[in-house]
Design a protein around this motif. Sequence first.
Motif, PDB file in Angstrom:
ATOM      1  N   HIS A 638       1.008  -1.147  -0.135  1.00 21.79           N
ATOM      2  CA  HIS A 638      -0.014  -0.644   0.006  1.00 21.79           C
ATOM      3  C   HIS A 638       0.747   1.182  -0.100  1.00 21.79           C
ATOM      4  O   HIS A 638       0.331   2.166  -0.077  1.00 21.79           O
ATOM      5  N   SER A 642       0.023   5.148  -1.788  1.00 24.92           N
ATOM      6  CA  SER A 642      -0.006   6.533  -1.125  1.00 24.92           C
ATOM      7  C   SER A 642       1.284   7.612  -0.921  1.00 24.92           C
ATOM      8  O   SER A 642       2.047   7.426  -2.208  1.00 24.92           O
ATOM      9  N   LYS A 674      10.050   6.178   0.833  1.00 22.05           N
ATOM     10  CA  LYS A 674       8.689   6.043   1.890  1.00 22.05           C
ATOM     11  C   LYS A 674       9.784   4.591   3.073  1.00 22.05           C
ATOM     12  O   LYS A 674      10.500   4.087   2.108  1.00 22.05           O
ATOM     13  N   ASP A 695       1.190   6.232   5.665  1.00 25.85           N
ATOM     14  CA  ASP A 695       0.318   5.779   5.595  1.00 25.85           C
ATOM     15  C   ASP A 695      -0.647   6.536   6.397  1.00 25.85           C
ATOM     16  O   ASP A 695      -1.151   5.699   7.099  1.00 25.85           O
TER      17      ASP A 695
END
Length: 744
Positions: A638, A642, A674, A695
């Motif tokens: 995910h 994001s 990230k 996130d």
Amino acid sequence: MKRWGDSTRAVSASLSPRAVLDQAEMAVVVTDRFSNIVYWNPFAERLFGRSSEECGAPIIDALHAGQPIAGDVAKHVLAGGVWEGTFEVRRTDGTLLYVRAQAVPMRQETGEITGMCITAREAMRGNEREKDRFGLLERIGERLAGSLDVEETLRRVADMLVPQFADHCFIELMDGDRLVRRVSVHVPGWTPPPGTWQPVGAEINYPADHYAEIALRRQETVLVEDFSRSSFPSPGEAAARLCGEIGLTSAIVAPLCVRGEVLGLMYLALSNLSDRRSPHYDAFDRDLVGAIATRVAIALDNAMLFEEERNTAESFQKHLLPRHVPKLDGLEITARYHPAAPLATHGQGIQTQVGGDWYDVIPLSAGRVGIVIGDVEGRGAKAAAVMGQLRAALRAFAQDDKSPADILARLDEWTRIVAPTDADDYGCSGTGEDEDADVLTPPLVTCQYLVYDAWSRELSFANAGHAPPLLIVDGEVTELDIAEVGQPLGLRANGMHADFVYKEETRILPPGATLVLYTDGLVDRRPTRDGAVLDNAEALRLLREEIAKVAHEPVERIAEAAINAVPGDIDDDMAILVLRSADDTLESAERTFPAQPIMVGEARRMAAEVFASWNIPEERGELACLLVSEVVTNVVLHAANSNVPRRALVLDGPPLPYDDWDDPLLGEEAEPEKEFRLRLRRGEKSIWVEVFDQDLRLPRIRSAGENDEGGRGLYLVDQLTKRWGSRPTPEGKAVWFEIPIRSR
């Protein structure tokens, strides 16, 4: 031949005034003006159970057993008046005696009053028994009205009747279909041998046609005037043998009846164990005992009703508060709750017991714990009901794992919702504008909510008008420094956002530090026996001094010392929580990884090494590593979709020319890499795993189809862990789960 009334010189010589008084069957006491004893006849010594030397002066004070009329009696008699009445005398052996007395002034031939002459006899004996009867019944009623406790009521009955009116007193109460002995009192210095008369707590079964069975069956008072002339079946051979040994002479059995229900029996008996003028009861005594039984039954019924109401109140309060304090890693915790003391007036019912004080200890994510102390103003069922709703709401809000300030803000809104709607006696509102309008009266609620992390020793908290906790560090007791004390719940002004009222603060608790959280009932006490009333500052000073004396002892001892620190009875209900941080540092490990698929294996490898170093059983460690992979994989997948929050570029100085906007340094900001952070914690019985990322979206379980390749990760976490969840953080979110170290 001598006429009637003539006497010889020998007889006249033997009848001196002192000789007559020494043989009189009545107590005679002569005192001077200062109540010093001038004469005290032998019967007075037997009646009062003490000698003149033991009695001392003033005589009236000694015999009146502390009654406030003593000084008035002496003043009245020495002024020339006559006093007559009945009073209690406590003998040296502890027995209570009712005495009928008369005091007259002693006059010289000149008429000068030089002292008092007091004549006395035991009440209920003599020619004025009818007058004494009403006096005794009145005193019995007064003494019984002073107690709303069943055991205390029974004890008072026995103290009044033995040994003044009986040598033996049994009181037996119904327990369902059984008759159970609750009182067994006898003349001082004598107890029935084991195996003869049934002891307290035993079930009593009187045989058919026994006088006690007749009294119970017919619901009437039964008199056995003389056992030598009567024949009744005996409850047992040993009991019958004992009755013969002590010379049981007479008995009265009266049923205790009230509101058409039989509560039990009151059994009184005389024997040869005491020296009485008459060893037998008569019809007058039977009627008296029947009247006494009526008053005792009413007092017992009131006490039983109050006890039932009190038990209901205590059960109500018990189920509103935590059943037990959970055992948590890195903390020693103990809690105390004391209901409000009964009011001096009667008829208060549940309001004399339950109140609005509460505490709570709420396990949160990753071993963190929520700690609550609160107080709803007032006491009674209304305050307890509001408290129960607030406690349930706070527990629900706490599961969101938000900051203490956010939790209090939500609880503030909830307090407004549960505010009772009242109207005055005329159905009018407080404004007087609309007779049908309701008056909203939000309850005054103070509360403090704290969150403690035993691994980082971080304590975050927010306060809603509650007294600050006491902090004990290295034996020194101070108040926890709270910079922002918000308003009590429900009182925030309309239009003012809760963020301006409730502020979160953070402290680091040193190893071994202790927190004492309490409600105001701990320091607000009733006046002491000498009438002294302590203000809050003085009460708090005493509390800190007493706690300092036991600062290094276990938390249980600190709680007890806090309860007993301030003198005076507890006036309001009171809650206390004592928490101590552990001296040892708890084991934990954490590491930050780039949010890349290849890092899933690295995170699992790190977890396996840490679990092995912690000596986690292999089976539990493999399960934890599997779930680490699932959660980290979910975070990595995910992360690609994001958007990481970016800071806005602010340039100082004049605006740049339009042509300069093409400068690559001022173009679109490069997206930061990230990453995620894996944190592992070990407790005594569980291990916690937390995965942090940037996130903001919280995860949820999906329903995966048969052919779907994904969507089952969180389902496995839900099925294989003890607990799991997610919570927002300032940077994003944290997903966590807990696994027991030992398999179930």
